[in-house]
Design an enzyme around this catalytic site. Structure first.
Site, PDB file in Angstrom:
ATOM      1  N   HIS A 495       0.907  -1.172  -0.137  1.00 59.15           N
ATOM      2  CA  HIS A 495       0.083   0.065  -0.077  1.00 59.15           C
ATOM      3  C   HIS A 495       0.840   1.264  -0.020  1.00 59.15           C
ATOM      4  O   HIS A 495       0.651   2.095  -0.748  1.00 59.15           O
ATOM      5  CB  HIS A 495      -0.829  -0.109   1.093  1.00 59.15           C
ATOM      6  N   GLU A 496       1.791   1.233   0.928  1.00 53.28           N
ATOM      7  CA  GLU A 496       2.644   2.451   1.090  1.00 53.28           C
ATOM      8  C   GLU A 496       3.622   2.759  -0.185  1.00 53.28           C
ATOM      9  O   GLU A 496       3.723   3.668  -0.549  1.00 53.28           O
ATOM     10  CB  GLU A 496       3.295   2.449   2.274  1.00 53.28           C
ATOM     11  N   HIS A 499       1.656   4.588  -2.971  1.00 55.96           N
ATOM     12  CA  HIS A 499       1.635   5.979  -2.820  1.00 55.96           C
ATOM     13  C   HIS A 499       3.154   6.447  -3.235  1.00 55.96           C
ATOM     14  O   HIS A 499       3.212   7.498  -3.986  1.00 55.96           O
ATOM     15  CB  HIS A 499       1.525   6.413  -1.197  1.00 55.96           C
ATOM     16  N   HIS A 502       3.338   6.596  -7.047  1.00 54.62           N
ATOM     17  CA  HIS A 502       2.550   7.900  -7.564  1.00 54.62           C
ATOM     18  C   HIS A 502       3.528   9.113  -7.612  1.00 54.62           C
ATOM     19  O   HIS A 502       3.255   9.894  -8.424  1.00 54.62           O
ATOM     20  CB  HIS A 502       1.445   7.875  -6.547  1.00 54.62           C
TER      21      HIS A 502
END
Length: 710
Positions: A495-496, A499, A502
């Site tokens: 998940h991290e 980010h 991105h």
């Protein structure tokens, strides 16, 4: 280095970023930024251009953003009394400065004058987007207010910064203040050996116990708390730990009750001053939801769709406990829920989560994740050697990794931190990042991503590299053995990193529109879509290998894991919805509820969203840092996790159809989502990738709450 916090160096000299340097460096940055803003504001209205208005505004605060960003980062990972004092001394000044940018009438007149020029009306693409976003930023921050109302807004913003900083400090301090020392090993029955070993190491680190008379130490950090709640057979032990968690932010001198009310009241004042009925409408105006009512409607709609499944899961758990204990069916105690849920999972699927842990050593998971990302998105990830310099100036070198072409060693803020370079397929240095995975008392809880430098395309056609970071609070290595994770930890790392990708893959030439600077109900799409690969065999084969033997995850164990994937999915979905519902109610209803008992209001808000329990559990509201440790943060926006789950579940259906490791699909996602930042509206970016608007049913189908339609 005279002003280390302001140094525009790619390799950050963390040992020079001391509390004593914060005030002089940030005050200098404020002074310089103000001079640049004044120069823009003094531009003759008949001489305004894109370069001397919008681009100059972009550049004006860059040094301050860089320096203050490093201060905030250190506050999160290396908190100390001296740092906290220096941070709090400068916080009001920085808050006042940032508020005044949008309230500077001369500056606003210059920007409006440019917006009326032929050059402005001829803008296209990213430059047009910057103009639109800048004008909306100023309007939404009070640029059109009368002078006396601007003064009021400045005061509100400064007070919100102070109140939310104190709220976060109370959560951190009350978390660190709690510990439970166990001397009787029999009380630890049921706990996995990994949790016992970690508790023993924690006690040793604090000077408790000896080899002859061992002591086990438990804290309110999640890697310590969660195994107790899920596995400890001693109900009294679970109750003690649960009571400790409910006390976070709840008791003097760290009681956040009054701060919650004050923060809510100040946010409401701000919303009304800016012409909105409530804070939710103010915050969501430029997000995908647009209004608080729309976000509540989304939440209520999903609630209606799953409430029967949720009620059935609650009844099933109560029945299971009754059958196992030979007692009449009744509601559970809050400290029984995780314990009996885990028992039910084992009973139904013969799956013990601890069986999975040896297959998820952190080093293999991280390496496998990087390999996966390299294949899908066409990049290369290379670890760089690091060094750590302590307060006394002593240096430690860590040679793990590959020297960079310039042979520069990256400095880190703690010996556990790793540093990596992200390269494009042609060798272009796209960015670098730090990874900091283990808990410390000086580090805030949870997991997060942040950025320290924003790069992107340069005017000469080259690329300036980005710098970001990802942090967590995972089980640390114990006794010289690798750190082992449960599957949820694996999802957290993915998940991290979503980010982070991105940010690192952003290719927007305007920094403020790059990377994760997107609508907050879109920002979780790149992170949450990464979690999907944690359930795919082709992806798991890259990293799910036994820590000792290197054997891949056995097919039988994978089958059980996949079968249990949607276990109590309605319960987990309802939990997320309850947080979003509470958040939206708090930020739309303060005028109707001011002066009430805070817990009574939350209980009323969440009627039908929580399982009935024997003992009333105090709400999470006093320790909900997502909502209250930042002037805005996720306030009125927590629903966005579920909103973005709809986006990620739907977007991943394309990978499922075209191949989960298909580089062509990955290239499309990179080019149409990850690289685009906020250069175009999020609705358009999603449609560009999927060819249509998002479908809520994709989430329900993935969660097993709706049958797939053919």
């Amino acid at each position: 280095m005279k002003h280390p916090f302001l140094a525009d160096t790619f390799i950050i000299p963390w040992h020079l970023l001391t509390p004593a340097r914060i005030q002089p460096d940030i005050e200098l940055a404020l002074e310089r930024a103000q001079q640049k803003l004044d120069a823009i504001a003094d531009t003759p209205l008949d001489a305004v251009t894109f370069d001397n208005t919008l681009l100059a505004l972009e550049e004006a605060t860059e040094e301050l953003t860089r320096g203050w960003g490093s201060v905030g980062h250190l506050d999160s990972v290396s908190n100390s009394p001296a740092l906290r004092e220096a941070y709090n001394a400068m916080l009001p000044k920085v808050s006042e400065f940032t508020t005044r940018i949008s309230l500077n009438d001369k500056l606003w007149q210059v920007l409006k004058a440019f917006a009326e020029t032929a050059e402005a009306k001829a803008l296209t693409g990213t430059r047009k987007r910057l103009l639109e976003e800048t004008l909306e930023d100023f309007k939404g921050s009070g640029a059109d207010l009368l002078p006396e109302k601007k003064k009021l807004l400045e005061g509100i913003n400064a007070e919100l910064s102070r109140l939310t900083q104190k709220y976060g400090e109370n959560v951190l301090d009350s978390t660190n203040a709690w510990e439970l020392l166990i001397e009787d090993e029999s009380r630890l029955a049921g706990l996995p050996q990994s949790a016992k070993d970690a508790a023993r190491e924690s006690a040793k680190a604090k000077g408790h116990g000896t080899d002859e008379k061992p002591v086990w130490r438990f804290t309110q950090h999640m890697p310590s708390l969660l195994p107790v709640m899920k596995y400890a057979d001693d109900e009294a032990l679970r109750k003690q730990v649960w009571e400790g968690s409910t006390g976070i932010g709840q008791q003097a001198p760290h009681d956040n009750t009054d701060l919650v009310w004050k923060i809510l009241e100040k946010r409401q004042e701000k919303a009304e001053l800016l012409g909105k009925a409530n804070f939710a409408d103010l915050v969501l105006e430029r997000r995908m939801a647009k209004t608080g009512a729309a976000a509540l409607a989304f939440t209520d709609d999903l609630h209606e769709r799953i409430k029967d499944a949720f009620a059935a899961e609650v009844a099933e758990l109560e029945t299971f406990k009754a059958e196992q204990t030979g007692t009449p069916r009744d509601h559970l105690q809050p400290w029984e829920v995780a314990y009996w849920s885990e028992k039910l999972r084992k009973h139904r699927y013969a799956l013990d989560e601890e069986e999975l842990r040896p297959y998820f050593p952190i080093h293999r998971v991280v390496e496998g994740m990087y390999t996966l990302v390299e294949r899908i998105f066409g990049v290369k990830i290379v670890q760089r050697p690091t060094r750590f310099v302590d307060e006394a100036g002593a240096e430690q070198r860590f040679d793990e990794g590959t020297p960079s072409p310039d042979h520069v060693v990256a400095e880190v803020w703690h010996p556990d931190v790793k540093f990596y370079d992200l390269l494009d397929a042609d060798g272009t240095h796209l960015g670098s990042f730090y990874a900091d995975w283990y808990p410390r008392e000086s580090k805030r809880g949870g997991a997060w991503m942040n950025y320290l430098r924003t790069g992107g395309p340069r005017p000469d056609g080259s690329t300036a590299p980005h710098i970001g970071l990802m942090c967590g609070n995972l089980n640390p290595p114990v006794g010289g053995k690798p750190a082992l994770m449960n599957h949820r930890d694996v999802e957290t790392i993915f998940h991290e990193f979503g980010h982070l990708l991105h940010h690192l893959l952003g290719k927007v030439e305007i920094k403020s529109l790059n990377g994760v600077n997107v609508a907050w109900d879109f920002v979780e799409l790149p992170s949450q879509i990464m979690e999907n690969w944690c359930w795919e065999k082709e992806a798991l084969d890259l990293f799910a290998k036994h820590v000792d033997t290197g054997e891949p995850l056995p097919a039988a164990l994978l089958d059980k894991m996949l079968a249990a994937r949607n276990f109590e999915q309605a319960t987990m979905t309802m939990r997320q919805l309850s947080f979003g519902k509470m958040d939206l109610d708090l930020h739309t209803g303060i005028k109707d509820h001011a002066g009430r008992d805070l817990d009574a209001w939350v209980d009323e808000s969440l009627e039908g969203y929580r399982a009935p329990l024997k003992t009333k559990a105090p709400g999470i509201v006093r320790r909900f840092t997502h909502l209250f440790s930042d002037p805005t943060g996720y306030a009125a926006g927590y629903y966005s996790y579920k909103w973005a789950e709809v986006l990620d579940a739907d977007a991943f259906t394309r990978f499922k159809a075209e191949g989960v490791l298909n580089p062509a699909t990955g290239k499309d996602f990179r080019e149409k989502i990850l690289q685009k930042g906020n250069s175009e509206p999020p609705e358009k970016l999603f449609r560009d990738f999927m060819g249509r608007d998002p479908d809520l049913n994709s989430l329900l189908i993935r969660a097993g709450l709706r049958l797939e339609q053919h």
